[in-house]
Write a protein that holds these residues in place. Structure first.
Motif, PDB file in Angstrom:
ATOM      1  N   PHE A 213      60.434-123.488 -95.112  1.00 49.92           N
ATOM      2  CA  PHE A 213      60.341-124.280 -96.334  1.00 49.92           C
ATOM      3  C   PHE A 213      60.034-125.731 -95.986  1.00 49.92           C
ATOM      4  O   PHE A 213      60.702-126.335 -95.148  1.00 49.92           O
ATOM      5  CB  PHE A 213      61.647-124.185 -97.121  1.00 49.92           C
ATOM      6  CG  PHE A 213      62.007-122.778 -97.503  1.00 49.92           C
ATOM      7  CD1 PHE A 213      61.516-122.199 -98.658  1.00 49.92           C
ATOM      8  CD2 PHE A 213      62.841-122.014 -96.685  1.00 49.92           C
ATOM      9  CE1 PHE A 213      61.846-120.899 -99.006  1.00 49.92           C
ATOM     10  CE2 PHE A 213      63.182-120.720 -97.030  1.00 49.92           C
ATOM     11  CZ  PHE A 213      62.676-120.154 -98.186  1.00 49.92           C
ATOM     12  N   ILE A 214      59.036-126.268 -96.669  1.00 46.38           N
ATOM     13  CA  ILE A 214      58.588-127.641 -96.457  1.00 46.38           C
ATOM     14  C   ILE A 214      58.562-128.331 -97.822  1.00 46.38           C
ATOM     15  O   ILE A 214      58.143-127.723 -98.816  1.00 46.38           O
ATOM     16  CB  ILE A 214      57.193-127.663 -95.801  1.00 46.38           C
ATOM     17  CG1 ILE A 214      57.290-127.129 -94.362  1.00 46.38           C
ATOM     18  CG2 ILE A 214      56.599-129.071 -95.798  1.00 46.38           C
ATOM     19  CD1 ILE A 214      55.957-127.012 -93.644  1.00 46.38           C
ATOM     20  N   PRO A 215      58.992-129.586 -97.913  1.00 47.57           N
ATOM     21  CA  PRO A 215      58.978-130.272 -99.209  1.00 47.57           C
ATOM     22  C   PRO A 215      57.558-130.455 -99.735  1.00 47.57           C
ATOM     23  O   PRO A 215      56.643-130.796 -98.976  1.00 47.57           O
ATOM     24  CB  PRO A 215      59.656-131.616 -98.918  1.00 47.57           C
ATOM     25  CG  PRO A 215      59.514-131.809 -97.445  1.00 47.57           C
ATOM     26  CD  PRO A 215      59.564-130.442 -96.852  1.00 47.57           C
ATOM     27  N   ALA A 216      57.377-130.238-101.031  1.00 50.86           N
ATOM     28  CA  ALA A 216      56.051-130.383-101.634  1.00 50.86           C
ATOM     29  C   ALA A 216      55.533-131.809-101.493  1.00 50.86           C
ATOM     30  O   ALA A 216      54.318-132.032-101.420  1.00 50.86           O
ATOM     31  CB  ALA A 216      56.106-129.974-103.110  1.00 50.86           C
ATOM     32  N   GLU A 217      56.443-132.770-101.431  1.00 51.74           N
ATOM     33  CA  GLU A 217      56.035-134.172-101.294  1.00 51.74           C
ATOM     34  C   GLU A 217      55.331-134.428 -99.964  1.00 51.74           C
ATOM     35  O   GLU A 217      54.578-135.402 -99.827  1.00 51.74           O
ATOM     36  CB  GLU A 217      57.261-135.089-101.404  1.00 51.74           C
ATOM     37  CG  GLU A 217      57.652-135.454-102.817  1.00 51.74           C
ATOM     38  CD  GLU A 217      56.645-136.375-103.474  1.00 51.74           C
ATOM     39  OE1 GLU A 217      56.356-137.448-102.923  1.00 51.74           O
ATOM     40  OE2 GLU A 217      56.122-136.013-104.538  1.00 51.74           O
ATOM     41  N   ALA A 218      55.550-133.553 -98.986  1.00 49.89           N
ATOM     42  CA  ALA A 218      54.923-133.730 -97.668  1.00 49.89           C
ATOM     43  C   ALA A 218      53.549-133.080 -97.590  1.00 49.89           C
ATOM     44  O   ALA A 218      53.024-132.840 -96.502  1.00 49.89           O
ATOM     45  CB  ALA A 218      55.839-133.177 -96.578  1.00 49.89           C
ATOM     46  N   ARG A 219      52.947-132.789 -98.733  1.00 49.85           N
ATOM     47  CA  ARG A 219      51.670-132.057 -98.767  1.00 49.85           C
ATOM     48  C   ARG A 219      50.567-132.765 -98.007  1.00 49.85           C
ATOM     49  O   ARG A 219      49.687-132.128 -97.425  1.00 49.85           O
ATOM     50  CB  ARG A 219      51.234-131.855-100.215  1.00 49.85           C
ATOM     51  CG  ARG A 219      50.763-133.125-100.882  1.00 49.85           C
ATOM     52  CD  ARG A 219      50.663-132.997-102.385  1.00 49.85           C
ATOM     53  NE  ARG A 219      50.052-134.186-102.977  1.00 49.85           N
ATOM     54  CZ  ARG A 219      50.646-135.358-103.090  1.00 49.85           C
ATOM     55  NH1 ARG A 219      51.879-135.525-102.631  1.00 49.85           N
ATOM     56  NH2 ARG A 219      50.016-136.392-103.639  1.00 49.85           N
ATOM     57  N   MET A 220      50.601-134.104 -97.978  1.00 53.84           N
ATOM     58  CA  MET A 220      49.539-134.852 -97.308  1.00 53.84           C
ATOM     59  C   MET A 220      49.553-134.630 -95.803  1.00 53.84           C
ATOM     60  O   MET A 220      48.543-134.863 -95.135  1.00 53.84           O
ATOM     61  CB  MET A 220      49.672-136.352 -97.617  1.00 53.84           C
ATOM     62  CG  MET A 220      49.548-136.697 -99.095  1.00 53.84           C
ATOM     63  SD  MET A 220      47.970-136.147 -99.808  1.00 53.84           S
ATOM     64  CE  MET A 220      46.828-137.206 -98.923  1.00 53.84           C
ATOM     65  N   LYS A 221      50.670-134.168 -95.269  1.00 50.90           N
ATOM     66  CA  LYS A 221      50.761-133.867 -93.839  1.00 50.90           C
ATOM     67  C   LYS A 221      50.191-132.489 -93.520  1.00 50.90           C
ATOM     68  O   LYS A 221      50.119-132.099 -92.363  1.00 50.90           O
ATOM     69  CB  LYS A 221      52.229-133.929 -93.376  1.00 50.90           C
ATOM     70  CG  LYS A 221      52.998-135.163 -93.807  1.00 50.90           C
ATOM     71  CD  LYS A 221      52.383-136.438 -93.278  1.00 50.90           C
ATOM     72  CE  LYS A 221      53.297-137.650 -93.493  1.00 50.90           C
ATOM     73  NZ  LYS A 221      53.591-137.950 -94.902  1.00 50.90           N
ATOM     74  N   LEU A 222      49.815-131.738 -94.564  1.00 49.64           N
ATOM     75  CA  LEU A 222      49.325-130.376 -94.382  1.00 49.64           C
ATOM     76  C   LEU A 222      47.910-130.193 -94.940  1.00 49.64           C
ATOM     77  O   LEU A 222      47.526-129.086 -95.319  1.00 49.64           O
ATOM     78  CB  LEU A 222      50.278-129.383 -95.075  1.00 49.64           C
ATOM     79  CG  LEU A 222      51.683-129.273 -94.492  1.00 49.64           C
ATOM     80  CD1 LEU A 222      52.572-128.445 -95.413  1.00 49.64           C
ATOM     81  CD2 LEU A 222      51.645-128.643 -93.107  1.00 49.64           C
ATOM     82  N   LEU A 223      47.137-131.252 -94.953  1.00 48.77           N
ATOM     83  CA  LEU A 223      45.777-131.146 -95.492  1.00 48.77           C
ATOM     84  C   LEU A 223      44.918-130.182 -94.681  1.00 48.77           C
ATOM     85  O   LEU A 223      43.987-129.581 -95.221  1.00 48.77           O
ATOM     86  CB  LEU A 223      45.129-132.530 -95.532  1.00 48.77           C
ATOM     87  CG  LEU A 223      45.732-133.512 -96.556  1.00 48.77           C
ATOM     88  CD1 LEU A 223      45.055-134.870 -96.447  1.00 48.77           C
ATOM     89  CD2 LEU A 223      45.600-132.956 -97.965  1.00 48.77           C
TER      90      LEU A 223
END
Length: 381
Positions: free
Chosen positions: A197-207
């Protein structure tokens, strides 16, 4: 005890059936009023507190955040699931969310300074995994965990257009271009799961894995049920700006049902009070009217009209008071309402019913007492 008190006691006990009838009628009216009052409060509470959910599918994360800040909704929930991720070069299911409790019921061991609220609402590179998954890779809290996509080599080598340099390995290339996430929570479960599980706010780290985050589920709770139609209009306007097809629903069925019951109870409430007070005044008066010959006898013995009126009025008030208390206590025992919420309406009704009883029985007693004694004694009941 003077003769008035003795006569009142005799009046109540000698005509026990009449007294019990007056008492039971008052108890029944009080019970009906109390029941409607409690139900009115229950449905008002349900109607105000029922949650109306608005659910979107395929909504972009940026648009979801904008809707969450619109002033129409609260408690946003985001969910996105991908099976194209890898953890330490092993396939894994990666879930981006802001509410871990939707997926996990087991206890979680947290790294110092972290908890569910902090971990699921940060832009930092953090993740949570199951204990079995962590043990398999030898991870513990605070470790750095490799996260990348299944096609990572094709991407970092530009599909072979950028070969490895001298002394460089594929993992060296991967570690330069792909992030490491801090393990801040371990789910204490025996379940064998490769889900992280990863926070949705960290989406920019998963581009590299999710170039555009179109949520599988975006769910909101409306602040005000009455704004449901207004919110739907607003949401449709926002969805017109989306590049992809987005569907959404606003489920007001439960709220509609509670609201209709609330409106029905609000309509019935004044009618119930009016009917109860009317009967609370008329029925004791009719009971007094039934005792008109007794009043004539008292008058023939020289008792003043005012004394007759007060005695027969007081007898009905005492019966009504006991009946009212019994009826209201019975409601409290059956429904168990919050006393603070019902004490005021119960008190107001008790006073109003007694006032109606005084007026009704007093008027009828006065009408009986003012008649000519001889005519009333000769009249048939």
């Amino acid at each position: 005890m003077n003769w008035g008190g003795r006569y009142l006691q005799r009046l109540l006990l000698r005509n026990l059936g009449r007294s019990l009838l007056s008492l039971l009628l008052a108890a029944l009216l009080a019970f009906a009023f109390g029941l409607v009052t409690v139900l009115r409060g229950i449905y008002a509470e349900l109607y105000r507190n029922v949650e109306v959910k608005a659910t979107f599918t395929g909504l972009s994360y940026s648009r979801a955040v904008k809707i969450a800040q619109s002033g129409y909704v609260r408690d946003p929930y985001y969910e996105y699931v991908t099976i194209d991720g890898m953890i330490e070069m092993k396939d894994a299911t990666i879930i981006l969310t802001n509410h871990l409790d939707r997926f996990v019921t087991e206890p979680i061991e947290w790294l110092d300074g972290w908890d569910e609220e902090t971990a699921m609402n940060t832009e930092e590179k953090v993740l949570v995994m199951y204990a079995s998954h962590a043990a398999k890779h030898g991870f513990s809290l605070g470790d750095k965990v490799r996260v990348n996509e299944v096609e990572w080599w094709n991407h970092v080598s530009a599909y072979g257009m950028q070969p490895l340099e001298a002394g460089e390995t594929s993992l060296d290339r991967r570690d330069k271009q792909r992030p490491f996430f801090l393990l801040v929570g371990i789910i204490q479960s025996e379940q064998e799961s490769r889900t992280v599980f990863i926070p949705a706010e960290a989406r920019m780290k998963l581009l590299f894995l999710i170039p555009r985050l179109d949520l599988d589920v975006a769910e909101f709770t409306l602040l005000d049920y009455h704004q449901a139609e207004e919110f739907e209009t607003y949401a449709k306007g926002e969805l017109d700006k989306e590049q992809n097809q987005v569907s959404f629903t606003v489920d007001t069925s439960d709220a509609d049902r509670f609201y209709e019951m609330h409106r029905l109870m609000e309509t019935l409430y004044p009618i119930t009070i009016a009917a109860a007070l009317l009967l609370g005044g008329v029925l004791p008066g009719l009971t007094v009217l039934h005792a008109s010959k007794e009043i004539s006898v008292l008058r023939a013995l020289g008792t003043k009209s005012e004394k007759c009126v007060s005695l027969y009025t007081l007898s009905q008030v005492l019966c009504a008071l006991i009946g009212l208390l019994l009826g209201l206590v019975l409601v409290c025992l059956i429904q168990r309402p919050e006393l603070g919420a019902v004490i005021r309406p119960f008190g107001v009704y008790l006073a109003a019913h007694l006032a109606a009883c005084v007026v009704g029985s007093g008027v009828f007693a006065w009408l009986c007492a003012r008649k000519r004694v001889l005519e009333q004694l000769q009249a048939k009941e």
